[in-house]
Motif scaffolding. Structure first.
Motif, PDB file in Angstrom:
ATOM      1  N   ASP A 121      31.103  -3.904 -23.354  1.00 39.15           N
ATOM      2  CA  ASP A 121      31.428  -5.034 -22.471  1.00 39.15           C
ATOM      3  C   ASP A 121      32.893  -5.419 -22.630  1.00 39.15           C
ATOM      4  O   ASP A 121      33.593  -5.688 -21.655  1.00 39.15           O
ATOM      5  CB  ASP A 121      30.545  -6.249 -22.788  1.00 39.15           C
ATOM      6  CG  ASP A 121      29.146  -6.079 -22.193  1.00 39.15           C
ATOM      7  OD1 ASP A 121      28.962  -5.159 -21.369  1.00 39.15           O
ATOM      8  OD2 ASP A 121      28.245  -6.857 -22.571  1.00 39.15           O
ATOM      9  N   ASN A 122      33.345  -5.469 -23.872  1.00 43.84           N
ATOM     10  CA  ASN A 122      34.740  -5.806 -24.133  1.00 43.84           C
ATOM     11  C   ASN A 122      35.689  -4.733 -23.612  1.00 43.84           C
ATOM     12  O   ASN A 122      36.731  -5.032 -23.044  1.00 43.84           O
ATOM     13  CB  ASN A 122      34.968  -6.007 -25.632  1.00 43.84           C
ATOM     14  CG  ASN A 122      34.631  -7.415 -26.044  1.00 43.84           C
ATOM     15  OD1 ASN A 122      35.239  -8.366 -25.557  1.00 43.84           O
ATOM     16  ND2 ASN A 122      33.646  -7.570 -26.903  1.00 43.84           N
TER      17      ASN A 122
ATOM     18  N   VAL B 138      36.173   0.530 -13.154  1.00 42.00           N
ATOM     19  CA  VAL B 138      37.360   0.006 -13.840  1.00 42.00           C
ATOM     20  C   VAL B 138      38.650   0.622 -13.261  1.00 42.00           C
ATOM     21  O   VAL B 138      39.727   0.457 -13.830  1.00 42.00           O
ATOM     22  CB  VAL B 138      37.290   0.225 -15.380  1.00 42.00           C
ATOM     23  CG1 VAL B 138      36.141  -0.583 -15.971  1.00 42.00           C
ATOM     24  CG2 VAL B 138      37.151   1.696 -15.740  1.00 42.00           C
TER      25      VAL B 138
ATOM     26  N   LYS C 118      35.148  -2.681 -21.159  1.00 46.63           N
ATOM     27  CA  LYS C 118      35.160  -2.774 -19.697  1.00 46.63           C
ATOM     28  C   LYS C 118      36.123  -3.865 -19.234  1.00 46.63           C
ATOM     29  O   LYS C 118      36.899  -3.680 -18.307  1.00 46.63           O
ATOM     30  CB  LYS C 118      33.751  -3.158 -19.214  1.00 46.63           C
ATOM     31  CG  LYS C 118      33.047  -2.078 -18.449  1.00 46.63           C
ATOM     32  CD  LYS C 118      31.731  -2.591 -17.867  1.00 46.63           C
ATOM     33  CE  LYS C 118      30.714  -2.956 -18.915  1.00 46.63           C
ATOM     34  NZ  LYS C 118      29.424  -3.402 -18.362  1.00 46.63           N
ATOM     35  N   ARG C 119      36.047  -5.035 -19.912  1.00 42.57           N
ATOM     36  CA  ARG C 119      36.895  -6.174 -19.546  1.00 42.57           C
ATOM     37  C   ARG C 119      38.381  -5.807 -19.698  1.00 42.57           C
ATOM     38  O   ARG C 119      39.190  -6.037 -18.811  1.00 42.57           O
ATOM     39  CB  ARG C 119      36.544  -7.372 -20.441  1.00 42.57           C
ATOM     40  CG  ARG C 119      37.257  -8.669 -20.073  1.00 42.57           C
ATOM     41  CD  ARG C 119      36.832  -9.814 -20.987  1.00 42.57           C
ATOM     42  NE  ARG C 119      36.842  -9.453 -22.417  1.00 42.57           N
ATOM     43  CZ  ARG C 119      37.937  -9.333 -23.154  1.00 42.57           C
ATOM     44  NH1 ARG C 119      39.114  -9.564 -22.622  1.00 42.57           N
ATOM     45  NH2 ARG C 119      37.863  -8.981 -24.428  1.00 42.57           N
TER      46      ARG C 119
ATOM     47  N   LEU D 103      39.504  -3.422 -17.003  1.00 42.11           N
ATOM     48  CA  LEU D 103      39.662  -4.065 -15.698  1.00 42.11           C
ATOM     49  C   LEU D 103      40.940  -4.896 -15.641  1.00 42.11           C
ATOM     50  O   LEU D 103      41.608  -4.968 -14.616  1.00 42.11           O
ATOM     51  CB  LEU D 103      38.458  -4.977 -15.408  1.00 42.11           C
ATOM     52  CG  LEU D 103      37.259  -4.307 -14.754  1.00 42.11           C
ATOM     53  CD1 LEU D 103      36.057  -5.241 -14.754  1.00 42.11           C
ATOM     54  CD2 LEU D 103      37.587  -3.874 -13.323  1.00 42.11           C
ATOM     55  N   GLU D 104      41.273  -5.520 -16.769  1.00 40.77           N
ATOM     56  CA  GLU D 104      42.416  -6.441 -16.795  1.00 40.77           C
ATOM     57  C   GLU D 104      43.755  -5.732 -16.893  1.00 40.77           C
ATOM     58  O   GLU D 104      44.763  -6.223 -16.413  1.00 40.77           O
ATOM     59  CB  GLU D 104      42.298  -7.393 -18.002  1.00 40.77           C
ATOM     60  CG  GLU D 104      41.310  -8.517 -17.773  1.00 40.77           C
ATOM     61  CD  GLU D 104      41.057  -9.329 -19.039  1.00 40.77           C
ATOM     62  OE1 GLU D 104      41.722  -9.075 -20.070  1.00 40.77           O
ATOM     63  OE2 GLU D 104      40.178 -10.201 -18.987  1.00 40.77           O
TER      64      GLU D 104
ATOM     65  N   GLU E  53      43.490  -1.117 -28.520  1.00 37.95           N
ATOM     66  CA  GLU E  53      42.723  -0.846 -27.292  1.00 37.95           C
ATOM     67  C   GLU E  53      42.675   0.656 -27.009  1.00 37.95           C
ATOM     68  O   GLU E  53      41.630   1.184 -26.597  1.00 37.95           O
ATOM     69  CB  GLU E  53      43.346  -1.623 -26.125  1.00 37.95           C
ATOM     70  CG  GLU E  53      43.119  -3.125 -26.276  1.00 37.95           C
ATOM     71  CD  GLU E  53      44.064  -4.004 -25.456  1.00 37.95           C
ATOM     72  OE1 GLU E  53      43.817  -5.215 -25.390  1.00 37.95           O
ATOM     73  OE2 GLU E  53      45.057  -3.477 -24.904  1.00 37.95           O
TER      74      GLU E  53
END
Ligand SMILES: [Zn+2]
Length: 247
Positions: free
Chosen positions: A92-93, A215, A95-96, A99-100, A110
């Motif tokens: 989930d993290n 993404v 993916k976030r 996307l950002e 990362e």
């Protein structure tokens, strides 16, 4: 993210021997392949559902026997804690972040997480090849004595012995214990994409390509190669992509 990610890696480390012994003695084992637990076993998708969700009917074609299986049915066993709590939170993290940020804006941690995730995909694909029976080449004659051989051990090459297959899986699983991937940073290529459809191909222990519309990114990663220069990796990656899509 870091805390659950650390716990997940610690569980993988603590169960390395247990899980490898079990996988070797029983290829289709139902223990959690991340921590070795026998409790609350769930199905963990080899290709994560969030990555292909817009393409439910897509299939994974195994290049070794040309058999296809749908992504939705292609799973390995993982316990609820590892699958939902730890891995779920990690993804989930991830993916976030994806996307950002654009590829160029990612920090080393990362990038390490993306590499870990691709290495984990590679590990699951190897397990899948071990758990699937060869059956037959699609469209070819049925040869009974070949049908029960795990896909992983059939390639028509001399070095696909059980010994080699298990060593590769063991090595791949050990990579998942390591957090820092700086040496491998040049082996990862990230592409921004506006492509609407999901694409995927890989070669066991060599490379993986996955394009994820959700993404807006595609990733290519060399599992074993390290490069001094990112441009060299890019050139080699483009050669492979061209070859795959022109064949
Ligand atoms: Zn587990």
């Amino acid at each position: 993210m870091d805390e659950k990610f650390s716990l997940l890696r610690a569980k993988i480390k603590a169960s390395q021997r247990l899980v490898m012994n079990k996988v070797i003695s029983e290829h289709g084992t139902d223990i959690c392949v991340l921590c070795g637990s026998e409790n609350e076993i769930t199905r963990e998708h080899v290709i994560p559902q969030w990555a292909f969700e817009a393409n439910q009917n897509k299939s994974l074609v195994n290049t070794k026997n040309n058999q296809s299986s749908s992504y939705i049915k292609t799973t390995i066993p993982a316990c609820r804690v590892c699958n939902s709590e730890l891995l779920g939170a990690f993804e989930d993290n991830l993916k976030r972040i994806l996307l950002e940020k654009n590829g160029g804006d990612l920090n080393q941690f990362e990038v390490d997480c993306i590499i870990w995730w691709l290495q984990y995909l590679g590990f699951k694909l190897q397990l899948m090849d071990l758990r699937s029976k060869f059956l037959r080449y699609k469209g070819k004659e049925y040869i009974p004595f070949l049908s029960d051989i795990p896909v992983a051990m059939f390639w028509g090459e001399i070095d696909t012995t059980p010994h080699k297959v298990f060593n590769t899986i063991r090595k791949s699983r050990r990579e998942l214990i390591k957090k820092r991937k700086a040496k491998k940073s040049n082996s990862l290529l990230i592409f921004e994409t506006s492509n609407e459809s999901f694409h995927f191909f890989h070669k066991v222990d060599e490379f993986i390509f996955i394009e994820i519309p959700q993404v807006k990114k595609a990733f290519f990663f060399f599992f074993n190669k390290e490069f001094d220069d990112h441009n060299l990796a890019h050139a080699e990656c483009m050669e492979i992509i061209k070859k795959v899509y022109n064949d």
